[in-house]
Write a protein that holds these residues in place. Sequence first.
Motif, PDB file in Angstrom:
ATOM      1  N   ASN A   1       0.802  -1.202  -0.103  1.00 19.69           N
ATOM      2  CA  ASN A   1      -0.127   0.200  -0.032  1.00 19.69           C
ATOM      3  C   ASN A   1       1.118   1.242  -0.104  1.00 19.69           C
ATOM      4  O   ASN A   1       2.131   1.170   0.309  1.00 19.69           O
TER       5      ASN A   1
ATOM      6  N   MET B   1      -0.133   4.260   1.690  1.00 20.21           N
ATOM      7  CA  MET B   1      -0.800   5.173   2.702  1.00 20.21           C
ATOM      8  C   MET B   1       0.152   5.891   3.702  1.00 20.21           C
ATOM      9  O   MET B   1       1.028   5.167   4.366  1.00 20.21           O
TER      10      MET B   1
ATOM     11  N   ASP C   1      -1.603   3.036   8.483  1.00 19.04           N
ATOM     12  CA  ASP C   1      -2.104   2.146   7.462  1.00 19.04           C
ATOM     13  C   ASP C   1      -3.667   2.027   7.778  1.00 19.04           C
ATOM     14  O   ASP C   1      -4.439   2.941   7.972  1.00 19.04           O
ATOM     15  N   TRP C   2      -4.166   0.836   7.701  1.00 14.88           N
ATOM     16  CA  TRP C   2      -5.584   0.843   8.044  1.00 14.88           C
ATOM     17  C   TRP C   2      -5.913   1.443   9.290  1.00 14.88           C
ATOM     18  O   TRP C   2      -5.182   1.250  10.359  1.00 14.88           O
TER      19      TRP C   2
ATOM     20  N   ALA D   1      -1.182  15.897  -2.213  1.00 11.74           N
ATOM     21  CA  ALA D   1      -1.664  14.792  -2.846  1.00 11.74           C
ATOM     22  C   ALA D   1      -1.177  14.560  -4.273  1.00 11.74           C
ATOM     23  O   ALA D   1      -0.571  13.508  -4.642  1.00 11.74           O
TER      24      ALA D   1
ATOM     25  N   ASP E   1      -6.584   2.868  -0.007  1.00 12.33           N
ATOM     26  CA  ASP E   1      -6.555   3.480   1.199  1.00 12.33           C
ATOM     27  C   ASP E   1      -7.752   2.876   2.154  1.00 12.33           C
ATOM     28  O   ASP E   1      -8.787   2.631   1.598  1.00 12.33           O
TER      29      ASP E   1
ATOM     30  N   PRO F   1     -10.930   5.162   2.648  1.00 12.08           N
ATOM     31  CA  PRO F   1     -10.573   5.868   1.513  1.00 12.08           C
ATOM     32  C   PRO F   1     -11.014   7.167   1.371  1.00 12.08           C
ATOM     33  O   PRO F   1     -11.792   7.627   0.502  1.00 12.08           O
TER      34      PRO F   1
ATOM     35  N   PRO G   1      -9.084  11.417   3.147  1.00  9.19           N
ATOM     36  CA  PRO G   1      -8.183  11.851   3.823  1.00  9.19           C
ATOM     37  C   PRO G   1      -8.254  11.800   5.419  1.00  9.19           C
ATOM     38  O   PRO G   1      -9.485  12.070   6.096  1.00  9.19           O
TER      39      PRO G   1
ATOM     40  N   ARG H   1      -4.323  11.250   0.510  1.00 13.23           N
ATOM     41  CA  ARG H   1      -4.632   9.997   0.232  1.00 13.23           C
ATOM     42  C   ARG H   1      -4.796  10.004  -1.344  1.00 13.23           C
ATOM     43  O   ARG H   1      -5.304  10.715  -2.018  1.00 13.23           O
TER      44      ARG H   1
ATOM     45  N   SER I   1      -7.736   6.066  -3.296  1.00 12.18           N
ATOM     46  CA  SER I   1      -9.097   5.894  -2.665  1.00 12.18           C
ATOM     47  C   SER I   1     -10.225   5.892  -3.508  1.00 12.18           C
ATOM     48  O   SER I   1     -11.452   5.393  -3.181  1.00 12.18           O
TER      49      SER I   1
ATOM     50  N   ASP J   1      -8.209   7.185  -8.790  1.00  9.84           N
ATOM     51  CA  ASP J   1      -6.833   7.358  -8.361  1.00  9.84           C
ATOM     52  C   ASP J   1      -6.099   5.969  -8.937  1.00  9.84           C
ATOM     53  O   ASP J   1      -5.080   6.059  -9.477  1.00  9.84           O
TER      54      ASP J   1
ATOM     55  N   SER K   1     -12.534  -2.046   1.986  1.00  9.38           N
ATOM     56  CA  SER K   1     -11.783  -0.715   1.853  1.00  9.38           C
ATOM     57  C   SER K   1     -12.524   0.233   1.110  1.00  9.38           C
ATOM     58  O   SER K   1     -12.969   1.151   1.332  1.00  9.38           O
TER      59      SER K   1
END
Length: 413
Positions: free
Chosen positions: A109, A111, A115-116, A211, A241, A244, A246, A252, A255, A259, A280
């Motif tokens: 990822n 991010m 993370d998550w 971004a 993300d 998904p 910010p 981010r 998302s 993207d 997600s």
Amino acid sequence: MKATWRWFGPRDLAKIDDMMQAGVEGVVSALHHIPNGAVWTTDEIAKREAEIARRSDGSPSGLAWDVVESLPVSEDIKKQKGDWRTHIANYKTSLENLAAAGIEIICYNFMPVLDWTRTDLAWRVASGATCMRFDIVDFAVFDIHLLERPGAATDFAADTVAEAKIRFAAMTERRKTEIVQNITAGLPGATEVLTLSGVREHLAQYDHISADRLRANFIAFLEEVVPVAERLGMRLCCHPDDPPFPLLGLPRVMSTEADYQAVLSAVDSPANGATLCAGSLGARPDNDLVGMMERLGPKVHFLHLRNVKRDSSAIAGSFYEDEHLAGDTDMVALIAAVVREEARRRAEGRADHQIPMRPDHGQDILDDLGRKAQPGYPTIGRLKGLAELRGVMRAFEHPALGLAATARESEIA
């Protein structure tokens, strides 16, 4: 689809024997003990492969390490600061070593910092099961009152800010500590756990990264590693993300479908693909999961099948991890789209026509409730999810339904 199971190594409460009894066909794992940015050596990779290949009694399991999740992208790479060039070189070496072991799919990822992110790791639902939850008001409490990020209140709706103020005033010290620990815990199995001061330090380093800048850094990373992966016959697949939208004023860049299209087209290669995580992406109401599978399908290399239930239609809102066939995503329609994509690939003669999937997350049910496994990764809850998902898959793939055959005929025509 190939049914796989995420395994965190020997310390995971779910054992190889459990996976075999669950009927999985492959294993998703990572070397969580190796620091981000360091090389995954051939010895460490071989050790994990050997652990997967044996039952508890030492006999062969017949299982193999099919997908890496995750080979982490360091914060230095994301920011293009510090040792980022060395970390990219190490990433390439790790790819070489994984390819030599026969592993082709790498999930990762991009991010920043967190993370998550969840505010609750064991939120109780009506059935008595527990699950993970993201509560936007609790997150506002963290951001505005616990982290005390300058200007944080301007990133939330006025009613959320007002409710967060009331909730914080009534919150116990125990709950405040719990929220901080839940949010800063990082990915399951990760070696890097942040403190409040550590989060503040990371945020300061992202102060001038927009971004657009983060996306440019991401593309620069891909321009370095994708040619290596393509030469090795590997498939990289970026996880979206989670959630998904910010957080903490951070950019981010993975998302939405737009993207993904931007990144996949910027470095156009069969080795540059997507992990389609239904949970997600499904936390955001404007993401069309079935349409994304249809349009991004040729470059979807890995599937996370889970479901979430949103509290509202807000882009940045609260949600919880629902049962796999419940929630706001039409999982049956999504699986149908996957089956059609696999049939299309077979008609093309693609060697990677079968897409690995895993029953992502799950509610803690029955004996899970007392096991204290990795948050989101209960054995019985995931087994239930896998059984439900596999039932839908088998139905669509069955000749009596004819979905797969119809898709193949349509592609050939």
